[in-house]
Scaffold this motif. Structure first.
Motif, mmCIF file in Angstrom:
data_model
loop_
_atom_site.group_PDB
_atom_site.id
_atom_site.type_symbol
_atom_site.label_atom_id
_atom_site.label_comp_id
_atom_site.label_asym_id
_atom_site.label_seq_id
_atom_site.Cartn_x
_atom_site.Cartn_y
_atom_site.Cartn_z
ATOM 1 N N GLY A 1 0.885 -1.322 -0.152
ATOM 2 C CA GLY A 1 -0.057 0.231 -0.012
ATOM 3 C C GLY A 1 0.360 1.468 0.158
ATOM 4 O O GLY A 1 0.675 2.168 0.395
ATOM 5 N N LEU A 2 1.851 1.532 -0.947
ATOM 6 C CA LEU A 2 2.847 2.567 -0.348
ATOM 7 C C LEU A 2 2.999 2.874 -2.269
ATOM 8 O O LEU A 2 3.567 2.148 -2.976
ATOM 9 C CB LEU A 2 4.376 2.258 0.339
ATOM 10 C CG LEU A 2 4.928 3.627 -0.184
ATOM 11 C CD1 LEU A 2 4.949 4.972 0.543
ATOM 12 C CD2 LEU A 2 6.677 3.285 0.878
ATOM 13 N N ILE A 3 2.838 3.882 -2.866
ATOM 14 C CA ILE A 3 2.778 4.227 -4.117
ATOM 15 C C ILE A 3 3.829 4.855 -4.508
ATOM 16 O O ILE A 3 4.529 5.916 -3.848
ATOM 17 C CB ILE A 3 2.277 4.841 -4.787
ATOM 18 C CG1 ILE A 3 0.389 4.635 -4.484
ATOM 19 C CG2 ILE A 3 2.637 5.420 -6.099
ATOM 20 C CD1 ILE A 3 -0.846 5.569 -4.949
ATOM 21 N N VAL A 4 5.115 4.337 -5.106
ATOM 22 C CA VAL A 4 6.239 4.375 -5.177
ATOM 23 C C VAL A 4 6.722 4.349 -6.768
ATOM 24 O O VAL A 4 6.827 3.452 -7.559
ATOM 25 C CB VAL A 4 7.872 4.214 -4.812
ATOM 26 C CG1 VAL A 4 7.583 3.903 -3.064
ATOM 27 C CG2 VAL A 4 7.837 2.383 -5.165
ATOM 28 N N LEU A 5 7.535 4.890 -7.087
ATOM 29 C CA LEU A 5 7.640 5.543 -7.984
ATOM 30 C C LEU A 5 9.279 4.832 -9.084
ATOM 31 O O LEU A 5 10.746 4.827 -8.280
ATOM 32 C CB LEU A 5 7.320 6.460 -8.639
ATOM 33 C CG LEU A 5 6.238 7.028 -9.121
ATOM 34 C CD1 LEU A 5 6.416 8.516 -9.443
ATOM 35 C CD2 LEU A 5 5.292 6.383 -9.917
ATOM 36 N N THR A 6 9.340 4.196 -10.271
ATOM 37 C CA THR A 6 11.133 3.774 -10.332
ATOM 38 C C THR A 6 11.517 4.798 -11.306
ATOM 39 O O THR A 6 10.614 6.029 -11.971
ATOM 40 C CB THR A 6 11.476 2.602 -11.376
ATOM 41 O OG1 THR A 6 10.625 2.527 -12.499
ATOM 42 C CG2 THR A 6 10.798 1.750 -9.628
ATOM 43 N N TYR B 1 18.924 3.497 -16.176
ATOM 44 C CA TYR B 1 19.661 2.643 -16.038
ATOM 45 C C TYR B 1 18.459 1.593 -15.094
ATOM 46 O O TYR B 1 18.527 0.446 -14.922
ATOM 47 C CB TYR B 1 20.626 2.351 -15.572
ATOM 48 C CG TYR B 1 22.113 2.829 -15.941
ATOM 49 C CD1 TYR B 1 22.805 2.988 -16.581
ATOM 50 C CD2 TYR B 1 22.000 4.168 -15.236
ATOM 51 C CE1 TYR B 1 24.067 3.507 -17.525
ATOM 52 C CE2 TYR B 1 23.979 4.368 -15.364
ATOM 53 C CZ TYR B 1 23.906 4.645 -16.363
ATOM 54 O OH TYR B 1 24.762 5.303 -17.167
ATOM 55 N N GLY B 2 17.507 2.531 -15.394
ATOM 56 C CA GLY B 2 15.934 1.388 -13.982
ATOM 57 C C GLY B 2 16.393 1.362 -13.317
ATOM 58 O O GLY B 2 15.441 0.098 -12.209
ATOM 59 N N ASN B 3 17.305 1.921 -12.395
ATOM 60 C CA ASN B 3 17.738 1.078 -10.986
ATOM 61 C C ASN B 3 17.645 2.485 -9.724
ATOM 62 O O ASN B 3 18.296 2.800 -8.991
ATOM 63 C CB ASN B 3 19.321 1.013 -10.952
ATOM 64 C CG ASN B 3 19.823 2.449 -11.345
ATOM 65 O OD1 ASN B 3 20.096 3.074 -12.202
ATOM 66 N ND2 ASN B 3 21.317 2.319 -10.196
ATOM 67 N N VAL B 4 16.727 3.342 -10.176
ATOM 68 C CA VAL B 4 16.835 4.686 -8.647
ATOM 69 C C VAL B 4 14.767 4.195 -8.593
ATOM 70 O O VAL B 4 13.624 4.269 -9.607
ATOM 71 C CB VAL B 4 16.746 5.867 -9.811
ATOM 72 C CG1 VAL B 4 17.137 6.904 -8.298
ATOM 73 C CG2 VAL B 4 18.131 5.994 -10.029
ATOM 74 N N LEU B 5 15.359 4.306 -7.185
ATOM 75 C CA LEU B 5 13.367 3.587 -6.692
ATOM 76 C C LEU B 5 13.305 6.290 -6.263
ATOM 77 O O LEU B 5 14.061 6.699 -5.690
ATOM 78 C CB LEU B 5 13.036 4.277 -5.568
ATOM 79 C CG LEU B 5 13.412 2.099 -5.383
ATOM 80 C CD1 LEU B 5 13.418 1.429 -4.065
ATOM 81 C CD2 LEU B 5 11.674 1.995 -6.091
ATOM 82 N N ARG B 6 11.809 6.981 -6.577
ATOM 83 C CA ARG B 6 12.254 8.159 -6.375
ATOM 84 C C ARG B 6 10.826 8.610 -5.709
ATOM 85 O O ARG B 6 10.061 7.785 -5.878
ATOM 86 C CB ARG B 6 12.062 8.825 -7.950
ATOM 87 C CG ARG B 6 10.756 8.469 -8.537
ATOM 88 C CD ARG B 6 10.918 8.731 -9.713
ATOM 89 N NE ARG B 6 9.994 8.933 -11.031
ATOM 90 C CZ ARG B 6 9.795 8.633 -12.019
ATOM 91 N NH1 ARG B 6 9.675 11.156 -12.364
ATOM 92 N NH2 ARG B 6 9.214 9.079 -13.304
#
Length: 452
Positions: free
Chosen positions: A405-410, A414-419
Motif C-alpha cells: 500500500g505504498l505508491i513509489v515510482l522508479t 538504467y532503471g535502478n532508481v527509486l524516486r
C-alpha cells in the motif's frame, strides 16, 4: 480539513490490486493500447492529502503525486473551489480568439515569481513537452541559430523534438525515429558516476561540455542549452554544485539562450519555488508544468521580454493553451503554496526523509547513493560492492512497496532508481509510515535473495 474528508491512513482491505481493480484492468487491456503502461494497476476513486483510495476500498500512501503533479494535494480545496466556479461560467473560448483575465493573471504571476528581476513575458500551453518545444522555437527565432544542446540522462518529453532532446532510448525513443536535426548531447555532472569522483565533477563536466560545444558545433551556432536543474526521469540526478553556473556563464558570454526545464522541479517541489534558485541561477527561459495547476493540464513558458517578443504574431499559441479551468487551478495552486507555507514544508519533508534513507543505505549496500532536495528524493540501487546498476532489485522492491500500500515510482537511465515525490501536504505520520514500509521492503528483498 482534507479534501472529501478522506481519512489520512493506510488501509488494505484486499490484496493489491484488488478484484475490482483487476476487472477494470482487463477492460483497460482490451480498450487501451499496450504502449500506455501502468505502474500500479489500482483504479482510483478518491484521493487527497497523502492517500489514494481505490475501487476496492484500499487506501494507499502516495509517494508519487501523479509524477510531481498534485504537490498541493489531490482535489485541493482552493483548486476545487475555483475550478467549480469557473466551469459554471465558461469552459473554453480559445485565448487567441476572445481572451480572459485568468490567463493574463497566471502570466503576471509567473513573470513575478520566476527567477530574475528582468522584464519577462509568459505564454501558456498544455504540457511540459509542449513548453520545452516552444521554448526552443523562441530561442531559435530570437537568435537566428539552429543548434540545441542537451545533456546525458535528460528527459524533456515525448513529442518529436522533445523525444530527440531526451537521452533515454527505452521506452521513450525506441523505434520512433528519425529524430529532429541539430540536437547535440553533452556530459552531465552526475556526481555518483563521475569517473574521477564527485569533488571534480562540476568543473570537469562543464569543461568537457564547453570544449565539445566549441569544437563540434561552434558556440556561435547554438541557439539554446536546455537543462533540468535536477534531472527527473533520468534518476533525480542533482548536478554537482557549480556546474549549472558554469554552463549559464558560458551561455551568457556567447549569446546562447539558457533554458531551464523546471517541469518536474517547479512549484516548491525542491524546497525553493523553483530549483534554479538554490544556486542563484537566472535562466533566460524557464519551462513549467506538472505542479502548476493541481492536476489540470497546463504549462508555461516564461522568458526575457526581448526574446519572447521577437516572435511574430501568430507564431505562438494553441487551441487549448491556457484553458480557463486550468488557469483558475493554477491561481489556486499559487495561493495554496503561499498560504500553507509549502516551500518550507518541502524542506521539512527532505529533513525527515533524507536521514532515514541515509540510515537505510548504511544498513544495505544495495543502495549506492541517496540524493535530492526538498520533497524530490531518490535512492540509486547497485549490485553490492560495485556501481553496477541493479534494475531487477529496484523493480522487486517497488513491487513489495506496492503490495503493502505504498505508491513509489522508479526512474533512471538504467532503471535502478527509486524516486519519492510525496504531496507537500502529506502528514508526517504517513510520511514516516511510508518510510517504514520501504525499510521493510528492503529487508524482505534481502531475505528473499539470501534464502534463494
Amino acid at each position: 480539513m482534507t479534501p472529501q474528508n478522506l481519512p489520512q491512513e493506510r488501509r488494505l482491505l484486499t490484496e493489491i490490486p484488488g478484484p475490482r481493480s483487476r476487472e477494470l484492468l482487463e477492460r483497460k487491456l482490451s480498450a487501451v493500447p499496450g504502449g500506455v503502461g501502468t505502474t500500479l494497476p489500482v483504479f482510483v476513486t478518491r484521493a487527497g492529502g497523502g492517500v489514494v483510495e481505490d475501487v476496492d476500498g484500499n487506501s494507499l500512501i502516495d509517494f508519487g503525486s501523479g509524477i510531481a503533479v498534485t504537490s498541493v494535494g489531490n482535489a485541493a480545496p482552493r483548486v476545487v473551489e475555483r475550478v467549480r466556479h469557473q466551469v459554471g461560467e465558461f469552459t473554453h473560448t480559445c485565448f487567441m480568439v476572445t481572451p480572459y483575465e485568468s490567463y493574463v493573471e497566471v502570466c503576471e504571476r509567473l513573470n513575478a515569481l520566476t527567477p530574475g528581476d528582468h522584464e519577462k513575458r509568459t505564454f501558456l500551453v498544455n504540457s511540459g513537452a509542449e513548453a520545452v518545444e516552444n521554448a526552443v522555437k523562441v530561442a531559435r527565432h530570437a537568435t537566428g541559430r539552429q543548434a540545441v544542446v542537451v545533456f546525458d540522462h535528460g528527459y524533456h518529453g515525448r513529442t518529436l523534438l522533445t523525444m530527440t532532446l531526451t537521452a533515454k532510448n527505452m521506452p521513450y525513443k525506441h523505434r520512433f525515429g528519425p529524430y529532429a536535426p541539430e540536437v547535440y548531447r553533452m556530459p552531465m555532472a552526475y556526481p555518483f558516476r563521475w569517473p574521477t569522483g564527485p569533488e571534480n565533477c562540476a568543473t570537469e563536466a562543464a569543461a568537457q561540455a564547453i570544449d565539445q560545444i566549441t569544437k563540434q558545433i561552434g558556440a556561435e551556432n547554438v541557439a539554446a542549452v536546455v537543462i533540468e536543474p535536477i534531472q527527473g526521469e533520468g534518476g533525480f540526478v542533482v548536478p554537482a554544485r557549480g556546474f549549472l553556473g558554469l554552463i549559464a556563464d558560458f551561455c551568457r558570454e556567447n549569446g546562447i539562450v539558457f533554458i531551464a526545464d523546471e517541469v518536474q522541479t517547479g512549484f516548491a517541489r525542491t524546497g525553493h519555488l523553483f530549483a534554479c534558485e538554490d544556486e542563484g541561477i537566472v535562466p533566460d527561459i524557464i519551462c513549467t508544468a506538472k505542479g502548476i495547476a493541481g492536476g489540470l493540464p497546463l504549462a508555461g513558458v516564461t522568458g526575457r521580454a526581448e526574446l519572447m517578443d521577437a516572435v511574430h504574431v501568430g507564431g505562438l499559441g494553441g487551441t487549448y493553451g491556457g484553458n480557463p479551468l486550468a488557469c483558475e487551478a493554477a491561481l489556486a495552486v499559487l495561493e495554496t503554496i503561499e498560504r500553507e507555507g509549502l516551500v518550507e514544508r518541502a524542506r521539512r519533508i527532505g529533513e525527515i526523509m533524507l536521514p532515514r534513507l541515509r540510515a537505510l543505505a548504511g544498513r544495505h549496500d544495495l543502495i549506492g547513493d541517496v540524493r535530492g532536495r526538498g520533497a524530490m528524493i531518490a535512492i540509486e540501487l547497485v549490485k553490492p560492492g560495485t556501481k553496477e546498476p541493479d534494475p531487477a532489485a529496484t523493480a522487486a522492491i517497488a513491487r513489495r512497496c506496492h503490495a503493502e500500500g505504498l505508491i513509489v515510482l522508479t526512474a533512471g537511465t538504467y532503471g535502478n532508481v527509486l524516486r519519492f515525490l510525496p504531496p507537500l501536504v502529506i502528514p508526517d505520520h504517513l510520511l514516516e509510515e511510508g518510510l517504514t514500509l520501504l525499510e521493510k521492503a528492503f529487508s524482505a528483498h534481502i531475505t528473499a535473495v539470501q534464502g534463494g
